[in-house]
Write a protein that holds these residues in place. Structure first.
Motif, PDB file in Angstrom:
ATOM      1  N   SER A   1     -41.584  20.536 -38.342  1.00 35.66           N
ATOM      2  CA  SER A   1     -42.686  20.571 -39.201  1.00 35.66           C
ATOM      3  C   SER A   1     -44.141  20.481 -38.531  1.00 35.66           C
ATOM      4  O   SER A   1     -44.996  21.249 -38.934  1.00 35.66           O
ATOM      5  N   GLY A   2     -44.036  19.583 -37.304  1.00 37.40           N
ATOM      6  CA  GLY A   2     -45.172  19.734 -36.554  1.00 37.40           C
ATOM      7  C   GLY A   2     -45.644  21.032 -35.817  1.00 37.40           C
ATOM      8  O   GLY A   2     -46.792  21.382 -35.273  1.00 37.40           O
ATOM      9  N   GLY A   3     -44.482  21.853 -35.595  1.00 36.18           N
ATOM     10  CA  GLY A   3     -44.610  23.166 -34.995  1.00 36.18           C
ATOM     11  C   GLY A   3     -45.476  23.987 -35.702  1.00 36.18           C
ATOM     12  O   GLY A   3     -46.302  24.889 -35.378  1.00 36.18           O
ATOM     13  N   ILE A   4     -45.469  23.777 -37.108  1.00 32.03           N
ATOM     14  CA  ILE A   4     -46.367  24.760 -38.014  1.00 32.03           C
ATOM     15  C   ILE A   4     -47.900  24.416 -37.627  1.00 32.03           C
ATOM     16  O   ILE A   4     -48.337  25.725 -37.600  1.00 32.03           O
ATOM     17  N   ALA A   5     -47.984  23.202 -37.533  1.00 28.44           N
ATOM     18  CA  ALA A   5     -49.545  23.188 -37.221  1.00 28.44           C
ATOM     19  C   ALA A   5     -49.969  23.444 -35.622  1.00 28.44           C
ATOM     20  O   ALA A   5     -51.014  23.884 -35.487  1.00 28.44           O
ATOM     21  N   SER A   6     -48.914  23.016 -34.798  1.00 30.21           N
ATOM     22  CA  SER A   6     -49.205  23.350 -33.416  1.00 30.21           C
ATOM     23  C   SER A   6     -49.089  24.884 -33.452  1.00 30.21           C
ATOM     24  O   SER A   6     -50.219  25.271 -32.538  1.00 30.21           O
TER      25      SER A   6
ATOM     26  N   LEU B   1     -37.331  28.634 -41.879  1.00 26.00           N
ATOM     27  CA  LEU B   1     -36.545  27.585 -40.831  1.00 26.00           C
ATOM     28  C   LEU B   1     -35.856  26.301 -41.454  1.00 26.00           C
ATOM     29  O   LEU B   1     -35.146  25.737 -40.921  1.00 26.00           O
ATOM     30  N   GLY B   2     -36.045  26.196 -42.727  1.00 23.76           N
ATOM     31  CA  GLY B   2     -35.523  25.143 -43.460  1.00 23.76           C
ATOM     32  C   GLY B   2     -36.399  23.793 -43.350  1.00 23.76           C
ATOM     33  O   GLY B   2     -35.437  22.847 -43.937  1.00 23.76           O
ATOM     34  N   ILE B   3     -37.550  23.785 -43.312  1.00 25.64           N
ATOM     35  CA  ILE B   3     -38.402  22.466 -43.210  1.00 25.64           C
ATOM     36  C   ILE B   3     -38.363  22.321 -44.737  1.00 25.64           C
ATOM     37  O   ILE B   3     -38.639  23.128 -45.364  1.00 25.64           O
ATOM     38  N   ARG B   4     -38.271  20.741 -45.140  1.00 28.18           N
ATOM     39  CA  ARG B   4     -38.303  20.597 -46.503  1.00 28.18           C
ATOM     40  C   ARG B   4     -39.712  20.627 -47.032  1.00 28.18           C
ATOM     41  O   ARG B   4     -40.704  20.675 -46.263  1.00 28.18           O
ATOM     42  N   GLU B   5     -39.530  21.253 -48.123  1.00 28.46           N
ATOM     43  CA  GLU B   5     -41.100  21.761 -48.862  1.00 28.46           C
ATOM     44  C   GLU B   5     -41.992  20.642 -48.555  1.00 28.46           C
ATOM     45  O   GLU B   5     -43.151  20.830 -48.780  1.00 28.46           O
TER      46      GLU B   5
END
Length: 209
Positions: free
Chosen positions: A2-7, A42-46
């Motif tokens: 989930s941090g990768g989205i922001a990164s 990629l399946g990250i929780r909404e």
């Protein structure tokens, strides 16, 4: 993850902004939509997917605040990054001054690492104590390029020019794709990349994590 989205989605654009590039807020929201959808695929929780660019910045800020020290894999990752860089630069040769040009490019990139990541990350990533004179000039050159991009956007016909650039493809990415595909084949017994890693869920691959 989930941090990768922001990164990937937020941090890279904020580097541009830090150098002086101007964006409409709609651009920032569009970028967040793009990377949030990737997170969804990629399946990250909404509940962990940022709904707005502002939420993405908050997620990135939180990630930096709780980030652990570099892991034991950091040095290996740096070595791979350097190998990829050398492979990319070996794709193009400049007669007579090839060595000097590539040395200047290395120094420029090292200078950017120091400028973006600070002294600690700059030393760790580049293996040098401080940027060279060329490295110290690099951020100024990037700032000048950002200002030219801002000017280009104000000149009538910007979107037509942007469409033409997209139609012709990105030369840098084309060269990089060819170089990295060759490198992957060399490192993997000739098989090369399949770009199918995410086609199946992790459980289907017989691994966890």
């Amino acid at each position: 993850m989930s941090g990768g989205i922001a990164s990937f989605g937020v941090a890279n654009l904020m580097y541009d902004i830090n150098y002086g590039r101007h964006y409409d807020y709609r651009d920032l929201e569009d970028l967040n939509i793009f990377w949030s959808y990737i997170g969804h695929i990629l399946g990250i929780r909404e509940a962990m997917i940022p709904r707005t660019f502002g939420e993405a910045v908050e997620l990135l800020d939180y990630g930096y605040a709780v980030m652990e020290p570099p892991s034991e894999f950091s040095e290996a990752l740096n070595d791979v990054s350097e190998m990829m860089l050398n492979t990319l630069m070996d794709k193009v040769r400049v007669p007579l001054i090839d060595t000097r040009v590539k040395s200047a490019l290395h120094q420029t990139l090292h200078g950017l690492h120091f400028f973006i990541g600070g002294t600690f990350l700059g030393k760790r990533i580049t293996g040098t104590l401080e940027p060279t004179r060329i490295g110290r000039v690099a951020p100024k050159l990037i700032t000048a390029q950002a200002r030219l991009a801002n000017l280009d956007r104000r000149i009538p016909g910007y979107w037509k020019r942007a469409d033409r650039r997209r139609a012709n493809g990105d030369t840098y990415w084309a060269v990089m794709h060819d170089a990295f595909t060759k490198l992957a084949a060399e490192q993997d017994g000739g098989r090369g990349p399949t770009f199918a890693h995410h086609d199946q869920r992790v459980e289907a691959l017989g691994t966890t994590g």
